[in-house]
Design a protein around this motif. Structure first.
Motif, PDB file in Angstrom:
ATOM      1  N   PRO A 140      12.130 162.302  35.317  1.00  0.00           N
ATOM      2  CA  PRO A 140      11.083 162.182  35.232  1.00  0.00           C
ATOM      3  C   PRO A 140      10.604 160.451  33.643  1.00  0.00           C
ATOM      4  N   PRO A 141       9.541 159.754  33.770  1.00  0.00           N
ATOM      5  CA  PRO A 141       9.350 158.949  32.620  1.00  0.00           C
ATOM      6  C   PRO A 141      10.004 158.872  31.001  1.00  0.00           C
ATOM      7  N   THR A 142      11.070 158.075  31.273  1.00  0.00           N
ATOM      8  CA  THR A 142      12.154 158.076  30.350  1.00  0.00           C
ATOM      9  C   THR A 142      11.941 156.369  29.646  1.00  0.00           C
ATOM     10  N   VAL A 143      12.263 156.253  28.436  1.00  0.00           N
ATOM     11  CA  VAL A 143      13.026 155.034  27.335  1.00  0.00           C
ATOM     12  C   VAL A 143      13.792 155.539  26.218  1.00  0.00           C
ATOM     13  N   LEU A 144      14.307 154.741  26.386  1.00  0.00           N
ATOM     14  CA  LEU A 144      15.140 154.807  25.054  1.00  0.00           C
ATOM     15  C   LEU A 144      15.011 153.310  23.595  1.00  0.00           C
ATOM     16  N   VAL A 145      15.668 153.547  22.820  1.00  0.00           N
ATOM     17  CA  VAL A 145      15.593 152.736  21.660  1.00  0.00           C
ATOM     18  C   VAL A 145      16.532 153.277  21.330  1.00  0.00           C
ATOM     19  N   CYS A 146      17.416 151.810  20.420  1.00  0.00           N
ATOM     20  CA  CYS A 146      18.211 151.758  19.428  1.00  0.00           C
ATOM     21  C   CYS A 146      18.097 152.100  17.907  1.00  0.00           C
ATOM     22  N   ILE A 147      18.020 152.690  17.024  1.00  0.00           N
ATOM     23  CA  ILE A 147      17.711 152.547  15.591  1.00  0.00           C
ATOM     24  C   ILE A 147      19.182 152.386  14.680  1.00  0.00           C
ATOM     25  N   GLU A 148      19.120 152.038  13.888  1.00  0.00           N
ATOM     26  CA  GLU A 148      20.206 151.696  13.166  1.00  0.00           C
ATOM     27  C   GLU A 148      19.790 153.446  12.618  1.00  0.00           C
ATOM     28  N   ARG A 149      21.913 153.687  12.346  1.00  0.00           N
ATOM     29  CA  ARG A 149      21.710 155.455  11.692  1.00  0.00           C
ATOM     30  C   ARG A 149      20.912 154.872  10.634  1.00  0.00           C
ATOM     31  N   SER A 150      21.267 154.477   9.762  1.00  0.00           N
ATOM     32  CA  SER A 150      21.139 154.560   8.307  1.00  0.00           C
ATOM     33  C   SER A 150      19.101 154.256   7.703  1.00  0.00           C
ATOM     34  N   SER A 151      18.646 154.335   8.613  1.00  0.00           N
ATOM     35  CA  SER A 151      16.729 154.714   9.193  1.00  0.00           C
ATOM     36  C   SER A 151      16.768 155.412   8.743  1.00  0.00           C
ATOM     37  N   ARG A 152      14.946 155.209   7.639  1.00  0.00           N
ATOM     38  CA  ARG A 152      14.518 156.269   7.223  1.00  0.00           C
ATOM     39  C   ARG A 152      13.400 157.025   8.528  1.00  0.00           C
ATOM     40  N   THR A 153      13.174 156.037   9.370  1.00  0.00           N
ATOM     41  CA  THR A 153      12.635 156.631  10.479  1.00  0.00           C
ATOM     42  C   THR A 153      13.462 157.242  11.816  1.00  0.00           C
TER      43      THR A 153
ATOM     44  N   ALA B  96      -2.367 148.426  21.152  1.00  0.00           N
ATOM     45  CA  ALA B  96      -0.854 148.484  21.620  1.00  0.00           C
ATOM     46  C   ALA B  96      -0.178 147.771  23.383  1.00  0.00           C
ATOM     47  N   LEU B  97      -0.183 147.320  23.754  1.00  0.00           N
ATOM     48  CA  LEU B  97      -0.058 147.245  25.174  1.00  0.00           C
ATOM     49  C   LEU B  97       0.596 147.724  25.932  1.00  0.00           C
ATOM     50  N   ALA B  98       1.030 148.578  25.444  1.00  0.00           N
ATOM     51  CA  ALA B  98       1.398 150.160  25.809  1.00  0.00           C
ATOM     52  C   ALA B  98       1.558 150.898  24.825  1.00  0.00           C
ATOM     53  N   ALA B  99       1.160 151.998  24.880  1.00  0.00           N
ATOM     54  CA  ALA B  99       1.885 153.507  23.976  1.00  0.00           C
ATOM     55  C   ALA B  99       3.021 154.205  24.651  1.00  0.00           C
ATOM     56  N   PHE B 100       4.242 154.900  24.193  1.00  0.00           N
ATOM     57  CA  PHE B 100       5.225 156.048  25.141  1.00  0.00           C
ATOM     58  C   PHE B 100       4.687 156.648  24.160  1.00  0.00           C
ATOM     59  N   ASP B 101       4.249 157.861  24.005  1.00  0.00           N
ATOM     60  CA  ASP B 101       4.219 158.915  23.351  1.00  0.00           C
ATOM     61  C   ASP B 101       6.008 159.958  23.649  1.00  0.00           C
ATOM     62  N   CYS B 102       6.338 160.400  23.261  1.00  0.00           N
ATOM     63  CA  CYS B 102       7.649 160.966  23.553  1.00  0.00           C
ATOM     64  C   CYS B 102       8.574 161.832  22.431  1.00  0.00           C
ATOM     65  N   ARG B 103       8.902 162.811  23.485  1.00  0.00           N
ATOM     66  CA  ARG B 103       9.560 163.647  22.918  1.00  0.00           C
ATOM     67  C   ARG B 103      11.187 163.625  22.924  1.00  0.00           C
ATOM     68  N   LEU B 104      12.338 163.544  21.847  1.00  0.00           N
ATOM     69  CA  LEU B 104      13.475 163.212  21.670  1.00  0.00           C
ATOM     70  C   LEU B 104      13.837 164.099  23.074  1.00  0.00           C
ATOM     71  N   VAL B 105      15.045 163.864  23.832  1.00  0.00           N
ATOM     72  CA  VAL B 105      15.638 164.853  25.055  1.00  0.00           C
ATOM     73  C   VAL B 105      17.426 164.324  24.459  1.00  0.00           C
ATOM     74  N   ALA B 106      17.610 163.459  24.275  1.00  0.00           N
ATOM     75  CA  ALA B 106      19.576 162.967  23.805  1.00  0.00           C
ATOM     76  C   ALA B 106      19.317 162.336  23.110  1.00  0.00           C
ATOM     77  N   SER B 107      20.053 162.081  21.834  1.00  0.00           N
ATOM     78  CA  SER B 107      21.031 161.136  21.312  1.00  0.00           C
ATOM     79  C   SER B 107      21.838 160.657  21.135  1.00  0.00           C
ATOM     80  N   HIS B 108      22.862 159.412  21.272  1.00  0.00           N
ATOM     81  CA  HIS B 108      23.933 159.488  21.183  1.00  0.00           C
ATOM     82  C   HIS B 108      24.607 158.246  19.961  1.00  0.00           C
ATOM     83  N   ASP B 109      25.460 158.028  18.863  1.00  0.00           N
ATOM     84  CA  ASP B 109      26.005 157.317  18.078  1.00  0.00           C
ATOM     85  C   ASP B 109      26.872 156.759  18.844  1.00  0.00           C
ATOM     86  N   ILE B 110      26.311 155.413  18.712  1.00  0.00           N
ATOM     87  CA  ILE B 110      27.051 153.961  19.128  1.00  0.00           C
ATOM     88  C   ILE B 110      27.545 152.394  18.081  1.00  0.00           C
TER      89      ILE B 110
END
Length: 172
Positions: free
Chosen positions: A57-70, A126-140
């Protein structure tokens, strides 16, 4: 003529953090604003570490610093929207990158925001907006890689792109 690639010696030290950051500054990356909705309202941040994972299925990833309020708000709500910025929205990128001193809801005064499927803020320009449901997260290392299944698409899809390169925003 043959070339032999030398293996990376296992005992070698990784490059220092600043050298790595300087090298990465040479890499052009698309600019996105990642948003969500939480108990405290709408929140968001500028991000360049975003990628497509799959179309089935259509899926994206984003990397965010662990201390982020977002990040905390995304994990609490289980939803997020990746808004890919056009070249003329440098101001929006700066606002969500903490360069204008605005926080929380006041960041959304700039731009025409709506929602798609999940209720996360979606930027209509936006050029494109990808509205997502969180399905996984991984600490790196210092970050968390979030994987989202795309529940809806939006955006105007016109104009040039905004990139981040050499520590500055550029329209292309």
């Amino acid at each position: 003529m043959t070339s032999t690639v030398q293996p990376f010696p296992p005992e070698a030290e990784p490059p220092p953090g600043q050298a790595f950051r300087d090298a990465m500054a040479q890499v052009a990356s698309a600019v996105h604003v990642v948003t969500t909705i939480g108990p405290a309202g709408r929140v968001g941040m500028t991000a360049t570490a975003v990628a497509s994972v799959s179309d089935a299925p259509p899926t994206v990833l984003v990397c965010i610093e662990r201390s982020s309020r977002t990040l905390a708000a995304i994990e609490a709500s289980g939803v997020f929207c990746v808004n890919t910025l056009p070249g003329d929205l440098v101001g929006t990128a700066e606002i969500f990158a903490n360069r204008r001193g605005l926080q929380g809801e006041e960041r959304f005064a700039a731009g025409d925001w709506g929602t798609l499927v999940t209720g996360s803020p979606a930027l209509r320009d936006a050029l494109a907006a990808f509205d997502c449901r969180l399905v996984a997260s991984h600490d790196i290392a210092t970050h968390r890689v979030l994987v989202g299944e795309v529940a809806g698409l939006g955006g105007a899809g016109r104009g040039g792109s905004l990139i981040y390169r050499r520590r500055q925003f550029e329209a292309v």
